[in-house]
Design a protein around this motif. Structure first.
Motif, short mmCIF file in Angstrom:
data_model
loop_
_atom_site.label_atom_id
_atom_site.label_comp_id
_atom_site.label_asym_id
_atom_site.label_seq_id
_atom_site.Cartn_x
_atom_site.Cartn_y
_atom_site.Cartn_z
N THR A 124 0.99 -1.11 0.04
CA THR A 124 0.02 0.05 -0.05
C THR A 124 0.96 1.22 -0.07
N GLU A 126 1.10 3.32 2.20
CA GLU A 126 1.62 3.61 3.73
C GLU A 126 2.88 2.58 3.63
N SER A 127 2.71 1.09 3.42
CA SER A 127 3.81 0.39 3.77
C SER A 127 4.99 0.39 2.72
N LYS A 163 6.73 3.38 4.48
CA LYS A 163 7.60 2.92 5.85
C LYS A 163 8.81 2.13 5.55
N ASN A 198 6.19 11.27 2.15
CA ASN A 198 4.91 11.48 2.67
C ASN A 198 3.96 10.46 1.53
N ALA A 199 3.40 9.63 2.39
CA ALA A 199 2.48 8.84 1.63
C ALA A 199 1.01 9.12 1.98
N SER A 259 -3.00 8.49 2.26
CA SER A 259 -3.80 7.40 3.08
C SER A 259 -4.35 6.90 1.81
#
Length: 389
Positions: A240, A242-243, A246, A266-267, A269
């Motif tokens: 995703t 987010e992943s 990270k 910056n990802a 949402s």
């Protein structure tokens, strides 16, 4: 960069490794190598375009360093091994490995896959011994072969997973593409104008069309109902936003911190999942390139978003830096598949193929790359990759 270096970086990209996850797998082999050699240090290193990644160490430390600062950068160019009394070798005796950490002996073995391309090294270092016996060297080569075997298995597994995923994806797309028009045919049959045709003829035509449509619709339903398609395996092969953000933060922050550069990732949402294929080496190379050509105490910003086009969703990746920038001529050379050789702001060697490699990965993913840059102002690179919804 010489052709072997290009092939080596491409091979690492094909492996699509998560360096953080290799500690448990290669850690015991690294510890064994140190015991065999009688040294304080043993490492398994993978070397990409800019960075040496220590993925396993007898000291249980995962680290990274600039490729050109590493002794292993020489080892990967050797046929079988590289040995040095580093405290007496003028190439290394001023390095922190010797002057600060106190090592005086180094021995390394290139980790070569079946195509004879070295993707990394198994190395040992000591502060007290000056050489090793032939038996110790032979045992270290056995350990290195085991590491290579595990890397080759990962490569074959990666290819098999991608092939399986692609096959499933084709079936899903085919089923959905066929289902939609056939459903339309079935609806059209229900709306036929009966005024200029006999009821018997209508019934025969309608029965035939409906029968054919029902059969094909059943076939597509059977394709979609694949009991062997385990969605958990797809999840393992997906990110995703987010992943992905990270993972990039974990991998690239140490590079930025070592140079005093602020790295912001910056990802957006968004729960949508998309294939991992080559995204880590692609974005990782962009970030490493930005860090390399950015001055101390300045910044690199990364934005990850998903946008909608007319037909599908697009993964958008933007990497912007406030670095030394490029001329329009240099930008054109990259976009026209020509290497641009430059050294980094801290004297890092320029290997001349980082952005060309990214451009090739983007093309393989059916994406597009744009570059905006101004000399002494900075560079902004945007990648757009179509993804399956």
């Amino acid at each position: 960069m010489i052709p072997k270096d290009i092939l080596r970086v491409q091979k690492l990209a094909d492996l699509d490794l998560d360096y953080d996850a290799l500690r448990n797998e290669f850690g015991p082999l690294s510890t064994l190598a140190a015991k065999v050699a009688g040294t304080e240090l043993s490492e398994v290193n993978l070397i990409d375009n800019y960075t040496q990644w220590t993925v396993a160490s007898s000291c249980n430390e995962l680290s990274q360093m600039n490729r050109e600062d590493s002794i292993c950068n020489i080892t990967i160019q050797e046929d079988t091994d590289f040995k040095s009394r580093v405290d007496l070798d003028p190439r290394f005796n001023q390095s922190s490995f010797v002057s600060k950490e106190g090592y005086k002996f180094y021995y390394g073995i290139p980790l070569k896959l079946k195509d004879n391309i070295a993707v990394g090294t198994l190395c040992v270092g000591s502060k007290h011994i000056e050489d090793m016996s032939e038996a110790q060297i032979q045992q270290l080569h056995i350990i290195a072969k085991q590491i290579v075997k595990q890397l080759e298995l990962k490569y074959e597994l990666q290819k098999a997973k991608q092939l399986t995923y692609d096959e499933k994806l084709i079936k899903l797309r085919l089923a959905h593409d066929i289902r939609s028009p056939l459903s339309g045919i079935s609806q059209l049959v229900e709306l036929i104008d009966y005024e200029n045709i006999t009821k018997t003829e209508i019934k025969e035509i309608v029965d035939s069309i409906s029968s054919a449509a029902a059969g094909i619709l059943q076939l597509t339903s059977d394709i979609l109902k694949d009991d062997n398609f385990d969605s958990t395996h797809v999840d393992e092969a997906t990110f995703t936003l987010e992943s992905l953000g990270k993972k990039l933060t974990d991998l690239c922050t140490p590079q930025a911190k070592s140079k005093g550069i602020s790295l912001s990732i910056n990802a957006e949402s968004n729960p949508l999942k998309f294939p991992k294929r080559n995204l880590l080496p692609l974005v990782g190379n962009l970030i490493a390139n930005a860090i390399k050509f950015t001055q101390l105490q300045e910044q690199v910003e990364v934005a990850l978003t998903i946008t909608n086009s007319e037909q599908r969703k697009i993964l958008s990746i933007t990497v912007a830096d406030s670095g030394i920038g490029m001329t329009q001529s240099q930008v054109n050379s990259i976009l026209n598949t020509q290497s641009v050789h430059k050294n980094g702001t801290s004297g890092e060697l320029g290997y001349g193929m980082g952005l060309l490699f990214v451009k090739e990965l983007v093309a393989n993913l059916e994406g597009i790359m744009s570059i905006e840059s101004e000399k002494n102002i900075g560079t902004k690179i945007q990648i757009q990759i179509p993804i399956v919804d």
